[in-house]
Design a protein around this motif. Structure first.
Motif, mmCIF file in Angstrom:
data_model
loop_
_atom_site.group_PDB
_atom_site.id
_atom_site.type_symbol
_atom_site.label_atom_id
_atom_site.label_comp_id
_atom_site.label_asym_id
_atom_site.label_seq_id
_atom_site.Cartn_x
_atom_site.Cartn_y
_atom_site.Cartn_z
ATOM 1 N N ASP A 282 -9.450 -3.162 8.410
ATOM 2 C CA ASP A 282 -9.057 -4.264 7.524
ATOM 3 C C ASP A 282 -8.948 -3.780 6.084
ATOM 4 O O ASP A 282 -8.045 -4.187 5.342
ATOM 5 C CB ASP A 282 -10.077 -5.405 7.606
ATOM 6 N N ALA A 283 -9.886 -2.913 5.675
ATOM 7 C CA ALA A 283 -9.861 -2.388 4.312
ATOM 8 C C ALA A 283 -8.627 -1.519 4.087
ATOM 9 O O ALA A 283 -7.969 -1.611 3.045
ATOM 10 C CB ALA A 283 -11.134 -1.588 4.037
ATOM 11 N N VAL A 284 -8.291 -0.676 5.063
ATOM 12 C CA VAL A 284 -7.100 0.172 4.951
ATOM 13 C C VAL A 284 -5.847 -0.693 4.875
ATOM 14 O O VAL A 284 -4.938 -0.444 4.072
ATOM 15 C CB VAL A 284 -7.016 1.150 6.142
ATOM 16 N N ARG A 285 -5.802 -1.744 5.696
ATOM 17 C CA ARG A 285 -4.641 -2.643 5.700
ATOM 18 C C ARG A 285 -4.479 -3.321 4.336
ATOM 19 O O ARG A 285 -3.360 -3.425 3.814
ATOM 20 C CB ARG A 285 -4.809 -3.690 6.797
ATOM 21 N N ALA A 286 -5.594 -3.766 3.759
ATOM 22 C CA ALA A 286 -5.531 -4.416 2.448
ATOM 23 C C ALA A 286 -5.088 -3.434 1.369
ATOM 24 O O ALA A 286 -4.307 -3.780 0.477
ATOM 25 C CB ALA A 286 -6.895 -5.014 2.095
ATOM 26 N N MET A 287 -5.572 -2.191 1.449
ATOM 27 C CA MET A 287 -5.159 -1.183 0.466
ATOM 28 C C MET A 287 -3.669 -0.899 0.555
ATOM 29 O O MET A 287 -2.973 -0.806 -0.456
ATOM 30 C CB MET A 287 -5.944 0.113 0.676
ATOM 31 N N ARG A 288 -3.158 -0.789 1.777
ATOM 32 C CA ARG A 288 -1.744 -0.439 1.949
ATOM 33 C C ARG A 288 -0.820 -1.609 1.613
ATOM 34 O O ARG A 288 0.392 -1.426 1.507
ATOM 35 C CB ARG A 288 -1.492 0.057 3.369
ATOM 36 N N ALA A 289 -1.393 -2.802 1.425
ATOM 37 C CA ALA A 289 -0.594 -3.934 0.953
ATOM 38 C C ALA A 289 -0.303 -3.815 -0.539
ATOM 39 O O ALA A 289 0.597 -4.475 -1.054
ATOM 40 C CB ALA A 289 -1.320 -5.249 1.238
ATOM 41 N N ALA A 290 -1.073 -2.971 -1.232
ATOM 42 C CA ALA A 290 -0.852 -2.763 -2.664
ATOM 43 C C ALA A 290 0.376 -1.887 -2.863
ATOM 44 O O ALA A 290 0.549 -0.891 -2.164
ATOM 45 C CB ALA A 290 -2.075 -2.094 -3.288
ATOM 46 N N PRO A 291 1.266 -2.239 -3.803
ATOM 47 C CA PRO A 291 2.447 -1.403 -4.054
ATOM 48 C C PRO A 291 2.085 0.062 -4.281
ATOM 49 O O PRO A 291 2.809 0.960 -3.863
ATOM 50 C CB PRO A 291 3.057 -2.035 -5.314
ATOM 51 N N MET A 292 0.946 0.294 -4.915
ATOM 52 C CA MET A 292 0.537 1.655 -5.228
ATOM 53 C C MET A 292 0.314 2.505 -3.982
ATOM 54 O O MET A 292 0.512 3.717 -3.989
ATOM 55 C CB MET A 292 -0.739 1.626 -6.066
ATOM 56 N N PHE A 293 -0.101 1.863 -2.882
ATOM 57 C CA PHE A 293 -0.439 2.614 -1.676
ATOM 58 C C PHE A 293 0.487 2.310 -0.497
ATOM 59 O O PHE A 293 0.290 2.855 0.588
ATOM 60 C CB PHE A 293 -1.885 2.311 -1.263
ATOM 61 N N SER A 294 1.490 1.455 -0.696
ATOM 62 C CA SER A 294 2.320 1.030 0.435
ATOM 63 C C SER A 294 3.115 2.179 1.046
ATOM 64 O O SER A 294 3.439 2.152 2.234
ATOM 65 C CB SER A 294 3.271 -0.090 -0.001
ATOM 66 N N ALA A 295 3.446 3.198 0.241
ATOM 67 C CA ALA A 295 4.223 4.327 0.748
ATOM 68 C C ALA A 295 3.343 5.529 1.080
ATOM 69 O O ALA A 295 3.844 6.598 1.409
ATOM 70 C CB ALA A 295 5.282 4.732 -0.278
ATOM 71 N N VAL A 296 2.036 5.343 1.007
ATOM 72 C CA VAL A 296 1.090 6.438 1.252
ATOM 73 C C VAL A 296 0.655 6.410 2.709
ATOM 74 O O VAL A 296 0.444 5.339 3.287
ATOM 75 C CB VAL A 296 -0.133 6.305 0.318
#
Length: 231
Positions: free
Chosen positions: A11-25
């Motif tokens: 869930d934490a990884v999913r929330a992080m990847r929702a951020a524009p900063m991490f969406s392409a990471v």
């Protein structure tokens, strides 16, 4: 149990990847950063950082909601942003080597990922994808500030309110939702006072654009409301 275990890692990884900063990471790089940073839990009303405090890192909102605001010399609060899951706070000040320019506090019980600058630099040195993601996130933040300046300077309060209600409806994924903040906080976010906000609400209701059912706000015609907001 580690801080990350307490909130499901996926869930934490999913929330992080929702951020524009991490969406392409890549997911692996995001997970490694998460495990190196740990989590911070904030109770409603708890300060995240203060204006003038040294920006030694930034924060990713994983759950809950955080407000960023300034105080006038009289102590009046001007809300600049409300950040929910997948949003980042404080990265511009961190990279510029400047203090945080505003205050931040939790509007409700929240879980944040604090990312220290030293830890981030180590990760960036070994992961070019993370570098590109950070650049994309900062670009999105600049566009957001430009939009805020335009709204405060060119739009009247009813139009600003219409835009804020549309944005909240999109976050909720439905035309029916509860406002996540008090009317006083919403007024401050829109750069006005509660009395003027109440008049703006009455104007939208009279135009049959919105309806209040108990504590639930209903957008009756999102397309017309968008035109009213100047979108």
């Amino acid at each position: 149990m580690s801080p990350v275990d307490a909130m499901k890692e996926a869930d934490a990884v999913r929330a992080m990847r929702a951020a524009p900063m991490f969406s392409a990471v890549g997911e692996g790089a995001v997970r490694r950063l998460l495990l190196r940073c740990g989590l911070r839990r904030c109770s409603a009303g708890e300060a995240v950082f203060e204006a003038g405090q040294r920006a030694e890192g930034f924060f990713v909102v994983l759950s809950g909601r955080v407000k960023v605001f300034k105080l006038s010399p009289k102590g009046d609060e001007q809300i600049l942003h409300l950040y929910g899951p997948g949003r980042t706070i404080g990265e511009a000040a961190m990279w510029a080597g400047l203090p945080y320019p505003a205050f931040a506090s939790a509007l409700q019980d929240s879980v944040l990922l604090p990312v220290p600058q030293a830890t981030l630099r180590q990760c960036l040195a070994s992961d070019p994808d993370l570098v590109m993601g950070m650049l994309a996130g900062l670009s999105a933040k600049l566009h957001e500030f430009a939009r805020l300046i335009e709204e405060l300077s060119l739009k009247d309060v009813p139009a600003r309110l219409a835009g804020a209600l549309l944005a909240e409806s999109r976050r909720a994924g439905a035309p029916r939702f509860k406002l996540p903040q008090t009317k006083k906080e919403l007024a401050a976010q829109l750069g006005t006072v509660p009395e003027t906000l109440s008049r703006a609400f009455r104007k939208l209701k009279a135009a049959k654009l919105v309806e209040l059912r108990g504590s639930v706000l209903v957008l009756r015609d999102s397309a017309r409301l968008a035109r009213f907001a100047g979108e």
